[in-house]
Design a protein around this motif. Structure first.
Motif, PDB file in Angstrom:
ATOM      1  N   ARG A  10       0.829  -1.334   0.057  1.00 36.29           N
ATOM      2  CA  ARG A  10      -0.018  -0.007   0.112  1.00 36.29           C
ATOM      3  C   ARG A  10       0.732   1.262   0.091  1.00 36.29           C
ATOM      4  O   ARG A  10       0.734   2.246  -0.594  1.00 36.29           O
ATOM      5  CB  ARG A  10      -0.888  -0.122   1.236  1.00 36.29           C
ATOM      6  CG  ARG A  10      -1.923   1.222   1.522  1.00 36.29           C
ATOM      7  CD  ARG A  10      -2.778   1.104   0.236  1.00 36.29           C
ATOM      8  NE  ARG A  10      -3.804   2.233   0.299  1.00 36.29           N
ATOM      9  CZ  ARG A  10      -5.019   2.336   1.112  1.00 36.29           C
ATOM     10  NH1 ARG A  10      -5.280   1.339   1.953  1.00 36.29           N
ATOM     11  NH2 ARG A  10      -5.855   3.411   1.144  1.00 36.29           N
ATOM     12  N   PHE A  11       2.023   1.247   0.652  1.00 35.18           N
ATOM     13  CA  PHE A  11       2.737   2.479   0.831  1.00 35.18           C
ATOM     14  C   PHE A  11       3.577   2.753  -0.690  1.00 35.18           C
ATOM     15  O   PHE A  11       3.608   3.839  -1.102  1.00 35.18           O
ATOM     16  CB  PHE A  11       4.105   2.216   1.942  1.00 35.18           C
ATOM     17  CG  PHE A  11       3.550   2.254   3.194  1.00 35.18           C
ATOM     18  CD1 PHE A  11       2.594   3.025   3.630  1.00 35.18           C
ATOM     19  CD2 PHE A  11       4.384   1.813   4.252  1.00 35.18           C
ATOM     20  CE1 PHE A  11       2.003   3.114   4.938  1.00 35.18           C
ATOM     21  CE2 PHE A  11       4.085   1.591   5.558  1.00 35.18           C
ATOM     22  CZ  PHE A  11       3.034   2.484   6.124  1.00 35.18           C
ATOM     23  N   PHE A  12       3.966   1.666  -1.187  1.00 32.46           N
ATOM     24  CA  PHE A  12       4.429   1.888  -2.640  1.00 32.46           C
ATOM     25  C   PHE A  12       3.294   2.239  -3.613  1.00 32.46           C
ATOM     26  O   PHE A  12       3.325   3.084  -4.491  1.00 32.46           O
ATOM     27  CB  PHE A  12       5.181   0.614  -3.011  1.00 32.46           C
ATOM     28  CG  PHE A  12       6.667   0.464  -2.747  1.00 32.46           C
ATOM     29  CD1 PHE A  12       7.466   1.023  -3.656  1.00 32.46           C
ATOM     30  CD2 PHE A  12       6.886  -0.047  -1.474  1.00 32.46           C
ATOM     31  CE1 PHE A  12       8.895   0.803  -3.248  1.00 32.46           C
ATOM     32  CE2 PHE A  12       8.185  -0.102  -1.080  1.00 32.46           C
ATOM     33  CZ  PHE A  12       9.400   0.435  -1.833  1.00 32.46           C
ATOM     34  N   ASP A  13       2.148   1.781  -3.567  1.00 31.90           N
ATOM     35  CA  ASP A  13       0.853   2.039  -4.540  1.00 31.90           C
ATOM     36  C   ASP A  13       0.744   3.551  -4.361  1.00 31.90           C
ATOM     37  O   ASP A  13       0.522   4.159  -5.281  1.00 31.90           O
ATOM     38  CB  ASP A  13      -0.328   1.195  -4.197  1.00 31.90           C
ATOM     39  CG  ASP A  13      -0.068  -0.294  -4.355  1.00 31.90           C
ATOM     40  OD1 ASP A  13       0.737  -0.825  -5.227  1.00 31.90           O
ATOM     41  OD2 ASP A  13      -0.974  -0.928  -3.898  1.00 31.90           O
ATOM     42  N   GLU A  14       0.589   3.998  -3.205  1.00 30.92           N
ATOM     43  CA  GLU A  14       0.153   5.301  -2.841  1.00 30.92           C
ATOM     44  C   GLU A  14       1.270   6.301  -3.318  1.00 30.92           C
ATOM     45  O   GLU A  14       0.984   7.395  -4.182  1.00 30.92           O
ATOM     46  CB  GLU A  14      -0.062   5.432  -1.297  1.00 30.92           C
ATOM     47  CG  GLU A  14      -1.269   4.874  -0.933  1.00 30.92           C
ATOM     48  CD  GLU A  14      -2.535   5.450  -1.333  1.00 30.92           C
ATOM     49  OE1 GLU A  14      -2.746   6.641  -2.017  1.00 30.92           O
ATOM     50  OE2 GLU A  14      -3.702   4.887  -0.908  1.00 30.92           O
ATOM     51  N   ARG A  15       2.543   6.042  -3.070  1.00 33.84           N
ATOM     52  CA  ARG A  15       3.442   6.838  -3.739  1.00 33.84           C
ATOM     53  C   ARG A  15       3.803   6.994  -4.919  1.00 33.84           C
ATOM     54  O   ARG A  15       3.725   7.907  -5.878  1.00 33.84           O
ATOM     55  CB  ARG A  15       4.888   6.592  -3.080  1.00 33.84           C
ATOM     56  CG  ARG A  15       4.923   6.781  -1.583  1.00 33.84           C
ATOM     57  CD  ARG A  15       6.114   6.394  -0.755  1.00 33.84           C
ATOM     58  NE  ARG A  15       6.320   5.195  -0.889  1.00 33.84           N
ATOM     59  CZ  ARG A  15       7.773   4.481  -0.224  1.00 33.84           C
ATOM     60  NH1 ARG A  15       8.578   5.318   0.071  1.00 33.84           N
ATOM     61  NH2 ARG A  15       7.895   3.158  -0.428  1.00 33.84           N
ATOM     62  N   GLU A  16       3.592   5.642  -5.618  1.00 34.19           N
ATOM     63  CA  GLU A  16       3.672   5.658  -7.051  1.00 34.19           C
ATOM     64  C   GLU A  16       2.546   6.494  -7.835  1.00 34.19           C
ATOM     65  O   GLU A  16       2.780   6.963  -8.726  1.00 34.19           O
ATOM     66  CB  GLU A  16       3.758   4.047  -7.772  1.00 34.19           C
ATOM     67  CG  GLU A  16       5.170   3.321  -7.171  1.00 34.19           C
ATOM     68  CD  GLU A  16       5.166   2.147  -7.154  1.00 34.19           C
ATOM     69  OE1 GLU A  16       4.047   1.366  -7.782  1.00 34.19           O
ATOM     70  OE2 GLU A  16       6.115   1.279  -7.119  1.00 34.19           O
ATOM     71  N   ALA A  17       1.474   6.120  -7.173  1.00 33.52           N
ATOM     72  CA  ALA A  17       0.081   6.854  -7.808  1.00 33.52           C
ATOM     73  C   ALA A  17       0.404   8.312  -7.681  1.00 33.52           C
ATOM     74  O   ALA A  17      -0.028   9.086  -8.437  1.00 33.52           O
ATOM     75  CB  ALA A  17      -1.298   6.270  -7.053  1.00 33.52           C
ATOM     76  N   HIS A  18       0.779   8.825  -6.721  1.00 29.50           N
ATOM     77  CA  HIS A  18       1.175  10.238  -6.331  1.00 29.50           C
ATOM     78  C   HIS A  18       1.965  10.830  -7.672  1.00 29.50           C
ATOM     79  O   HIS A  18       1.721  11.840  -8.087  1.00 29.50           O
ATOM     80  CB  HIS A  18       1.489  10.456  -5.001  1.00 29.50           C
ATOM     81  CG  HIS A  18       1.857  11.855  -4.531  1.00 29.50           C
ATOM     82  ND1 HIS A  18       0.824  13.107  -4.464  1.00 29.50           N
ATOM     83  CD2 HIS A  18       3.037  12.528  -4.441  1.00 29.50           C
ATOM     84  CE1 HIS A  18       1.572  14.232  -4.379  1.00 29.50           C
ATOM     85  NE2 HIS A  18       2.983  14.029  -4.107  1.00 29.50           N
ATOM     86  N   ALA A  19       3.242   9.993  -7.631  1.00 30.77           N
ATOM     87  CA  ALA A  19       4.060  10.368  -8.568  1.00 30.77           C
ATOM     88  C   ALA A  19       3.487  10.481  -9.800  1.00 30.77           C
ATOM     89  O   ALA A  19       3.817  11.557 -10.773  1.00 30.77           O
ATOM     90  CB  ALA A  19       5.551   9.536  -8.480  1.00 30.77           C
ATOM     91  N   ARG A  20       2.707   9.654 -10.388  1.00 34.06           N
ATOM     92  CA  ARG A  20       2.176   9.676 -11.574  1.00 34.06           C
ATOM     93  C   ARG A  20       1.139  10.625 -12.016  1.00 34.06           C
ATOM     94  O   ARG A  20       1.040  11.109 -12.924  1.00 34.06           O
ATOM     95  CB  ARG A  20       1.692   8.145 -11.794  1.00 34.06           C
ATOM     96  CG  ARG A  20       1.192   7.603 -13.141  1.00 34.06           C
ATOM     97  CD  ARG A  20       0.684   6.344 -13.218  1.00 34.06           C
ATOM     98  NE  ARG A  20       1.681   5.446 -12.933  1.00 34.06           N
ATOM     99  CZ  ARG A  20       1.607   4.556 -11.589  1.00 34.06           C
ATOM    100  NH1 ARG A  20       0.436   4.829 -10.956  1.00 34.06           N
ATOM    101  NH2 ARG A  20       2.589   3.389 -11.274  1.00 34.06           N
TER     102      ARG A  20
END
Length: 202
Positions: free
Chosen positions: A118-128
């Motif tokens: 979840r931590f990676f999903d949220e950060r990747e989605a934010h950067a995208r």
């Protein structure tokens, strides 16, 4: 994820209200192998201020009730400290192309419930969603497999990161100094960067 846990996302200046809790969590989690960090509250306060000054910074929190049990951060590499930028500059990469992931920390009793993903999903989605980045990246401390301080049954995160598409780049390293458990003074530790291309959603 357990029913009592919730994940919240903070951005930019909203991060400030959580700094003391995240600082203490960093000290608690990084005390364990492989970082063996003998935490310093003053350093933590100064380091985390970097995220409050970056308007596109992100803080993802895992809460059990009102208790912070996990945290994950990210910000544009161009707004990170120069030590983090240097390996990219040496490689000729544009700072504006990279979104840097800071810590991803979780108390041991809350692991194995999907929060790491979840931590990676949220950060990747934010950067995208910011729309300007080509890469996401983070750095991890280097420890040899025969390190005598390595606990029995220890499992490195490398397979988890690899499954998420991150590639370790041994030619991209930096040195950071911190006081390790049992040491009298700070010593420099090597960290290596992991990168993943940030695909666009069409």
């Amino acid at each position: 994820m357990s029913a009592g846990l919730q994940v919240i996302v903070c951005r930019g200046g909203d991060i400030a209200e959580w700094l003391s809790e995240v600082a203490q969590l960093r000290i608690d989690v990084f005390r364990d192998y492989p970082y063996l960090y003998d935490g310093d509250v003053d350093y933590e306060a100064n380091y985390l201020q970097t995220y409050t000054r970056a308007s596109d910074a992100l803080l993802v929190l895992a809460l059990d009730g009102e208790r912070v049990v996990g945290a994950s951060t990210g910000l544009p590499l161009a707004e990170a400290e120069t030590d983090f930028q240097a390996p990219f500059l040496e490689r000729g990469m544009d700072m504006d192309d990279v979104f840097y992931f800071g810590e991803s920390i979780l108390l041991p009793e809350y692991r194995g419930q999907g929060l790491g993903h979840r931590f990676f999903d949220e950060r990747e989605a934010h950067a995208r969603a910011l729309g300007t980045f080509k890469w996401t990246a983070f750095a991890a401390v280097d420890r040899s497999e025969d390190d005598p301080r390595r606990p029995a049954g220890y499992r490195a995160n490398d397979p988890f990161w690899t499954r998420r598409g991150y590639v370790r780049h041994p030619d991209m390293q930096m040195q950071l100094a911190w006081k390790q458990i049992g040491d009298e003074r700070e010593t420099e530790q090597a960290l290596t960067f992991w990168l993943r291309p940030l695909e666009k959603v069409h």
